[in-house]
Design a protein around this motif. Structure first.
Motif, mmCIF file in Angstrom:
data_model
loop_
_atom_site.group_PDB
_atom_site.id
_atom_site.type_symbol
_atom_site.label_atom_id
_atom_site.label_comp_id
_atom_site.label_asym_id
_atom_site.label_seq_id
_atom_site.Cartn_x
_atom_site.Cartn_y
_atom_site.Cartn_z
ATOM 1 N N ARG A 2 0.823 -1.210 0.000
ATOM 2 C CA ARG A 2 0.000 0.000 0.000
ATOM 3 C C ARG A 2 0.853 1.254 0.000
ATOM 4 N N ASN A 36 0.152 5.611 0.568
ATOM 5 C CA ASN A 36 -0.851 6.620 0.910
ATOM 6 C C ASN A 36 -0.287 8.022 0.719
ATOM 7 N N LEU A 80 5.094 5.025 -4.071
ATOM 8 C CA LEU A 80 5.300 4.651 -2.667
ATOM 9 C C LEU A 80 4.835 3.218 -2.409
ATOM 10 N N ILE A 126 7.084 0.114 -2.746
ATOM 11 C CA ILE A 126 8.003 -0.247 -1.654
ATOM 12 C C ILE A 126 7.314 -0.098 -0.300
ATOM 13 N N GLY A 127 6.024 0.186 -0.303
ATOM 14 C CA GLY A 127 5.331 0.641 0.902
ATOM 15 C C GLY A 127 4.904 -0.446 1.852
ATOM 16 N N SER A 128 3.862 -0.146 2.631
ATOM 17 C CA SER A 128 3.449 -1.037 3.704
ATOM 18 C C SER A 128 2.732 -2.266 3.150
ATOM 19 N N VAL A 129 2.762 -3.343 3.925
ATOM 20 C CA VAL A 129 2.133 -4.594 3.503
ATOM 21 C C VAL A 129 0.620 -4.430 3.582
ATOM 22 N N HIS A 158 -3.065 -6.266 3.668
ATOM 23 C CA HIS A 158 -3.634 -7.578 4.011
ATOM 24 C C HIS A 158 -5.003 -7.758 3.363
ATOM 25 N N LYS A 204 -1.323 -7.390 16.352
ATOM 26 C CA LYS A 204 0.106 -7.065 16.463
ATOM 27 C C LYS A 204 0.680 -7.489 17.813
ATOM 28 N N LEU A 211 -5.217 -8.983 8.221
ATOM 29 C CA LEU A 211 -4.065 -9.389 9.036
ATOM 30 C C LEU A 211 -4.465 -10.467 10.043
#
Lengths: 459, 437
Positions: free
Chosen positions: B68, B70, B89, B92-95, B97, B257, B322
């Motif tokens: 993702r 943003n 972005l 290479i960005g956030s995973v 789910h 988490k 997640l």
């Protein structure tokens, strides 16, 4: 921009008018647990007009300069509705200045890939530190704020205010007991502050694990030594806010309480706010009313000597503006805020400070703090017992509370190791947060400070 | 609102979805906000400023594979540029789910826009604030009084590659006052305010002032606080603040988490059987009312703790992926408008049943400690001693501490009456550790 702002100011019929226009661009990256959790870039611009007529203010916030003349007129109309007295705003020198940022290592020249690699490495260090580590968090961010300001007295400035930060926390778990520790660092100068934090990160993770096995501190009045970070937060929260003149200037009872000359502490206690310090996170060349920043003694040799002022509070209290009118962002009006607030060095060594404590608590770092003027509560990040002058076992849940007037008088030792902290967080007031501020202190020792928690035999 | 912008933005955003796709995104979400508001503020009992604000902003989220990116901004000319930056972005960005945004679903009808709220003029707000000042000053001319009022109108647009194109309009007002009473170094702060989306009888300057005056009357004399294990009475506003750590515990992302102490405790009784807490985003004109979350998932009324048993964690789209479960329509995994089910006795009856205890309105430092674990410790900012069923005076230099989960697992009495929104009742807690400072 300068010509555009002065052209718009010509539409004003107020006693005083100012326009501040800002553009802020930022990148924020975060790891949480085993994965990259967020990647965000933002670009915002906009501004605010303030007009003052007969002492009343009209305030109009906008996103586009397109109709700024109309917004100046609207601010005047609003001010006219309010004002019934006399406009009193202190005079300061007229400024015409441009202050571009002087970055040693500009974060905008570092690739996002590289920034992600950096926080991934820190995150891996936390997760690998111990099997009890349940989760982790590492945040990196940089922002570049450009402020253009002009007022009807002819002042204009442009100032660039960059900010780079890295923050990290570790969560350790033992059954339902969860302990979280964290630390952060920030700079207005260089990307390099975010680099080379491996040891710091590891210490945070190890402390979270150790706190799982650490006892809760026993409550009650104790001799307490605050480390430099907590000492800085203490002086910011418990005393700095009391010095902000917008809490005082129209409140005679508070003026009676915070009068110049009042004895606040021992002769070696000196408290300063200094927005002109060289490029720290709380520093700026001009405040958001166009007043140059400067060093102000709030307490000198134990005696209350100064307050923090805006143009209005200074005029109404017969004082000189101190350059402390600050806004957190483009849509907010300036209010009286701190910059870099700290206790100056004393004359004891840290060793001497500890050597005189047979039984006490060494309170370190902070989860946070809150003050309601005379009463404050701070939560230390962790603590250690002090036994016969030596730092002993780790303890958790160290909450300090008290009355600021009594507590400043309870400082009986100030070391000579001042450090000003620049952290990722910031100060909050009147719905404006987080405002970057610096805070600092040498190690300080306080007698009979109440530590919250269950007292032995009390329950 | 002088000009609605959502119709123009719908076209922009539909094109934006194509731009994102062309740039390599497999899914995208665009949100737009446009708001206008007016306000006034009184300082030291006098009108200090009045003003207005107009703002637009947008945010963009794109998925490239399972990652993702943003971006957000407020320059409408730069939307395409910001979409392309989001795609860059995301590479290479956030995973992420989840793979796609949900398709449109049936939405409840919930009222969030009221024409009569827009009749709240600047002059009327100034009048309301002045009324509060006059009442408070009539009680005590030495009070330092601050008041504020604001009114806003906004429109939002959500467009997703899942096919959702949702617009919402919202009005809102706020009215509040606070006072400071200073006698040398003895200071007292009291304040109260209300927020609602419809301009109904809740907009009540005299009611707000009277509530503060009641607090001031209760605090006219100072008493020493009892120590040790003490019965604590929490009015609705204090209960609302005290419950915040619970919602960190039920936050599905914190659970997934590993940060929540409630992980693996679904179905367990973790609070007293008298405590039932649910989320209700469908109450007309409530501040937290909404029919759809930021990802296009319909919101719902849902139980969180039923008779003390943990029934559900709250999930947004990504956190649900997640955790391997379904989203519950909660932005950031937080409740939209949490409510505590009222009990059987009135608050007067609850108070009259306390022989000795503490009535706590405000706790300084609450939320500043290891709060996710439920631990709390704070100085009582405004609180009263209860003796023989009545508040007799203010307590000072008093600290309470404990763990919220432990405290709420004891016997908890819940009142039948609630504050104006109907969300929080008064509660009496069997025993909290109190120490002097």
């Amino acid at each position: 921009m300068k010509a555009r702002l002065f052209e718009a100011l010509n539409k004003s019929w107020a006693d005083f008018t100012e326009i501040r226009v800002e553009r802020e661009e930022g990148t924020h990256l975060a790891y949480r647990g085993r994965e990259m959790d967020s990647a965000h870039c933002s670009v915002f611009s906009g501004g605010i007009v303030r007009a003052c007529i007969r002492g009343g203010w009209g305030v109009i916030a906008f996103d586009s300069l397109e109709h700024v003349e109309k917004q100046v007129e609207e601010a005047c109309r609003c001010a006219a509705l309010v004002g019934k007295e006399k406009t009193e705003l202190a005079e300061v020198q007229v400024i015409d200045a441009e202050r571009p940022a002087k970055l040693q290592h500009d974060p905008r020249g570092v690739s996002t890939d590289e920034k992600i690699r950096l926080i991934r490495e820190y995150n891996d260090i936390i997760l690998a530190a111990h099997p009890s580590i349940e989760s982790s968090g590492v945040r990196y961010g940089d922002s570049f704020r450009t402020v253009h300001f002009a007022n009807s007295r002819g002042t204009y400035y442009m100032e660039e205010r960059p900010r780079i930060y890295c923050a990290f926390y570790a969560t350790a778990r033992d059954g339902s007991l969860v302990q979280r520790t964290g630390d952060s660092i920030a700079s207005a100068v260089t990307y390099d502050i975010a680099v080379g934090l491996e040891e710091k990160v590891l210490r945070v993770a190890e402390r979270a694990v150790l706190l799982l096995k650490s006892p809760k501190v026993e409550g009650g009045p104790r001799t307490v030594i605050l480390n430099r970070k907590l000492g800085g937060i203490f002086i910011h929260e418990a005393f700095g806010h009391l010095s902000e003149a917008d809490f005082l200037y129209e409140n005679p009872k508070m003026c009676d309480l915070m009068f110049h000359g009042r004895q606040m502490g021992a002769k070696n206690l000196n408290v300063v706010d200094d927005g002109s310090l060289d490029r720290t996170i709380g520093s700026l060349c001009f405040d958001d009313e166009g007043t140059p920043t400067r060093k102000t003694y709030l307490i000198k040799e134990g005696v209350l000597t100064g307050h923090l002022h805006s143009l209005e509070t200074a005029a109404k209290m017969g004082a000189t503006p101190t350059g402390n009118a600050r806004a957190v962002g483009r849509e907010h009006p300036p209010v009286v805020r701190m910059t870099n607030t700290f206790i100056e060095n004393g004359n004891m060594s840290v060793e001497e400070l500890f050597a005189e404590v047979d039984d006490g608590i060494y309170a370190c770092d902070a989860f946070g703090g809150q003050t309601e003027f005379e009463m404050f509560t701070f939560s230390a990040g962790y603590g250690h017992r002090i036994e016969n002058g030596q730092i002993g076992d780790l303890v958790r849940d160290v909450i300090l509370t008290g009355n600021v007037f009594q507590t400043l008088g309870a400082i009986d030792g100030i070391a000579d190791d001042l450090e000003i902290h620049e952290s990722a967080g910031g100060c909050g007031k009147r719905g404006q947060a987080p405002l970057p501020v610096g805070f600092g202190s040498p190690h300080i020792r306080l007698q009979d400070i109440v530590i919250g928690g269950e007292q032995s035999g009390a329950v | 609102m002088r000009t609605s912008m959502t119709d123009i933005m719908k076209d922009h955003f539909q094109q934006g979805l194509d731009t994102a796709k062309r740039a390599g995104a497999n899914a995208a979400k665009l949100t737009f906000y446009h708001g206008e508001g007016i306000k006034c503020r009184f300082e030291a009992g006098r009108l200090k400023d009045t003003g207005a604000r107009e703002a637009v902003s947008y945010s963009i989220e794109v998925l490239v594979g399972r990652r993702r990116g943003n971006t957000s901004g407020n320059s409408l000319e730069r939307i395409d540029d910001m979409i392309e930056r989001a795609v860059t972005l995301a590479k290479i960005g956030s995973v992420a789910h989840f793979e796609t945004y949900p398709v449109p679903d049936r939405l409840e009808k919930v009222r969030t826009y009221s024409e009569r709220t827009l009749t709240l003029s600047r002059e009327k707000m100034i009048e309301g604030c002045q009324e509060m000042v006059d009442l408070l000053r009539a009680y005590n001319p030495d009070l330092f009084v601050e008041c504020s009022a604001n009114r806003s109108e906004s429109e939002q647009l959500l467009v997703t590659s899942g096919g959702v194109c949702h617009t919402a309009r919202r009005t809102r007002w706020h009215l509040g006052a606070s006072v400071q009473r200073t006698l040398d170094t003895d200071m007292l702060f009291a304040g109260y305010g209300r927020t609602w989306l419809d301009l109904n009888a809740f907009y009540d300057p005299s009611g707000i002032a009277e509530k503060i005056i009641t607090d001031l009357r209760r605090a006219e004399r100072i008493f020493e606080s009892p120590k040790g294990r003490v019965i604590v009475y929490l009015p609705p506003e204090a209960l609302a603040r005290m419950l915040l750590p619970l919602f960190m515990g039920t936050n599905g992302r914190n659970v997934a988490k590993g940060d929540s102490p409630l992980a693996n405790r679904l179905g367990e009784r973790v609070l007293a059987p008298s405590v039932t807490i649910y989320d209700d985003p469908h109450q007309d004109y409530a501040a937290g009312a909404r029919v759809i979350d930021n990802n296009g998932v319909p919101t719902r009324k849902q139980m969180i703790f039923h008779r003390g048993v943990l029934e559900r964690f709250l999930y947004d789209l990504d956190s649900a992926g997640l955790a391997g479960t379904q989203p519950t329509g909660n932005n950031g995994c937080n409740p939209h408008s949490p409510r505590v089910l009222p009990g059987g006795q009135s608050s007067e009856e609850l108070l009259s049943g306390i022989e000795q205890g503490l009535y706590i309105c405000d706790l300084i430092g609450f939320g500043q400690s290891n709060i996710i674990n439920g631990d709390f410790s704070g100085n009582v900012g405004l609180g009263y001693l209860i003796k023989n069923g009545k508040t007799v005076g203010r307590v000072k230099n008093t600290m309470i501490s404990g763990n919220l989960y432990d405290v709420l697992r004891q016997n908890v009495l819940v009142s039948s009456d609630t504050e104006y929104e109907g969300r929080y009742p008064h509660v009496v807690i069997e025993g909290v550790s109190v120490s002097a400072t």
